[in-house]
Scaffold this motif. Structure first.
Motif, PDB file in Angstrom:
ATOM      1  N   TRP A  32       0.791  -1.227   0.000  1.00 46.45           N
ATOM      2  CA  TRP A  32       0.000   0.000   0.000  1.00 46.45           C
ATOM      3  C   TRP A  32       0.827   1.282   0.000  1.00 46.45           C
ATOM      4  CZ3 TRP A  32       1.030   3.060   4.229  1.00 46.45           C
ATOM      5  CH2 TRP A  32       1.638   2.428   5.319  1.00 46.45           C
ATOM      6  N   HIS A  36      -0.206   3.392  -3.127  1.00 48.56           N
ATOM      7  CA  HIS A  36      -1.276   4.306  -2.720  1.00 48.56           C
ATOM      8  C   HIS A  36      -2.644   3.622  -2.621  1.00 48.56           C
ATOM      9  CE1 HIS A  36       1.727   7.391  -3.148  1.00 48.56           C
ATOM     10  NE2 HIS A  36       1.889   7.114  -4.425  1.00 48.56           N
ATOM     11  N   ALA A  37      -2.627   2.297  -2.539  1.00 46.20           N
ATOM     12  CA  ALA A  37      -3.867   1.564  -2.266  1.00 46.20           C
ATOM     13  C   ALA A  37      -4.136   1.637  -0.768  1.00 46.20           C
ATOM     14  CB  ALA A  37      -3.732   0.113  -2.710  1.00 46.20           C
ATOM     15  N   SER A  41      -7.095  -3.214   1.942  1.00 45.52           N
ATOM     16  CA  SER A  41      -8.133  -3.188   0.899  1.00 45.52           C
ATOM     17  C   SER A  41      -7.883  -4.323  -0.094  1.00 45.52           C
ATOM     18  CB  SER A  41      -8.111  -1.847   0.159  1.00 45.52           C
ATOM     19  OG  SER A  41      -6.877  -1.679  -0.529  1.00 45.52           O
ATOM     20  N   ALA A  43      -7.563  -3.806  -3.147  1.00 43.04           N
ATOM     21  CA  ALA A  43      -6.548  -3.239  -4.039  1.00 43.04           C
ATOM     22  C   ALA A  43      -5.135  -3.485  -3.509  1.00 43.04           C
ATOM     23  CB  ALA A  43      -6.793  -1.747  -4.231  1.00 43.04           C
ATOM     24  N   ASN A  96     -10.311   5.005  -2.129  1.00 37.26           N
ATOM     25  CA  ASN A  96     -10.417   4.537  -3.517  1.00 37.26           C
ATOM     26  C   ASN A  96     -11.827   4.081  -3.883  1.00 37.26           C
ATOM     27  OD1 ASN A  96     -10.588   2.126  -2.115  1.00 37.26           O
ATOM     28  ND2 ASN A  96      -9.157   1.008  -3.432  1.00 37.26           N
ATOM     29  N   GLU A  98     -13.601   1.727  -2.297  1.00 37.86           N
ATOM     30  CA  GLU A  98     -13.924   0.385  -1.809  1.00 37.86           C
ATOM     31  C   GLU A  98     -14.672   0.456  -0.481  1.00 37.86           C
ATOM     32  OE1 GLU A  98     -11.090  -2.789  -1.438  1.00 37.86           O
ATOM     33  OE2 GLU A  98      -9.868  -1.964  -3.086  1.00 37.86           O
TER      34      GLU A  98
END
Length: 254
Positions: A32, A36-37, A41, A43, A96, A98
């Motif tokens: 992350w 930048h997730a 998550s 992602a 994001n 989510e």
């Protein structure tokens, strides 16, 4: 086919042994920091899998209405998880877009591949041991139902939770996160290994050797500086959990 020379066989054997002994990368809460997730998550899990790390760690809580969800902190953007329903948690979003993932959604995404292990940290429920042990049972039942036992390893700060996991399954991989148990105690409890903060291993500098002698696995968290990474690589620790999997990869593969 040409026969392999003795020298070639020895070289291959030495290479394989060295690779087997090399510390493995576990991405802490997914990958992350540089992607930048959002942490924990879907992602961040996908990004960890793209990086082909050995494992990706994630944190699981039990909601008020008995849904297992993935998040590190006790609250999800201001909503206390233990006293909130899953529907209430859905009113908040990661940056994001989510929603908070359920453990089932998260595992199903991870099971789309077979290379990156899913390191399932069961968080201690702040409402008490009974709720924590209920989360153990639900977690184990979920992993079993998804036929994910070969891909999942359990970790927990709660010793009671670790013992409950072992009671449920004699072969599951279960690692203890708190620092109050020496390797011999973990071995006696028939757990799989110790998973301690870097400061614990530095204070007890013979615990890695003790654990290895007992055939316990060793993991250290959360290792983010290259100096600390090298310290534990030199000591041949089995796994290094880091927020910087990219940096650790470069160090292991110069």
């Amino acid at each position: 086919m040409k026969k392999l020379t003795l020298a070639t066989v020895l070289l291959l054997t030495t290479t394989l042994v060295a690779f087997a002994q090399q510390s493995k990368i576990i991405a802490h809460r997914g990958a992350w920091k540089h992607t930048h997730a959002p942490q924990n998550s879907i992602a961040s899990l996908q990004e960890a899998i793209k990086q082909k790390v050995w494992g990706s760690e994630f944190d699981v809580h039990l909601t008020k209405d008995d849904i297992l969800v993935v998040n590190h902190d006790n609250d999800f953007y201001g909503l206390d998880i233990a006293t909130s329903t899953y529907e209430e948690l859905l009113t908040k979003k990661h940056p994001n877009g989510e929603s908070i993932p359920t453990a089932e959604e998260y595992l199903k995404e991870g099971l789309k591949q077979k290379n990156t292990k899913l390191i399932y940290e069961l968080k201690t429920n702040r409402l008490g041991v009974e709720r924590t042990l209920q989360a153990v049972q639900q977690s184990y039942d979920l992993v079993k139902r998804l036929k994910a036992k070969d891909m999942v390893e359990f970790i927990a700060f709660s010793y009671e939770a670790c013992l409950k996991f072992r009671e449920l399954d004699k072969k599951a991989k279960i690692h203890y996160l708190s620092s109050d148990k020496a390797p011999q105690e973990i071995y006696n409890a028939q757990l799989s290994g110790i998973d301690y903060h870097l400061s614990v291993f530095k204070k007890n500098n013979d615990w890695i050797k003790q654990a290895k002698a007992l055939k316990l696995k060793t993991n250290v968290w959360t290792v983010n500086s290259t100096e600390d990474m090298q310290f534990f690589i030199d000591r041949k620790i089995d796994y290094i959990t880091t927020d910087e999997p990219e940096s650790l990869y470069k160090l292991l593969n110069p």
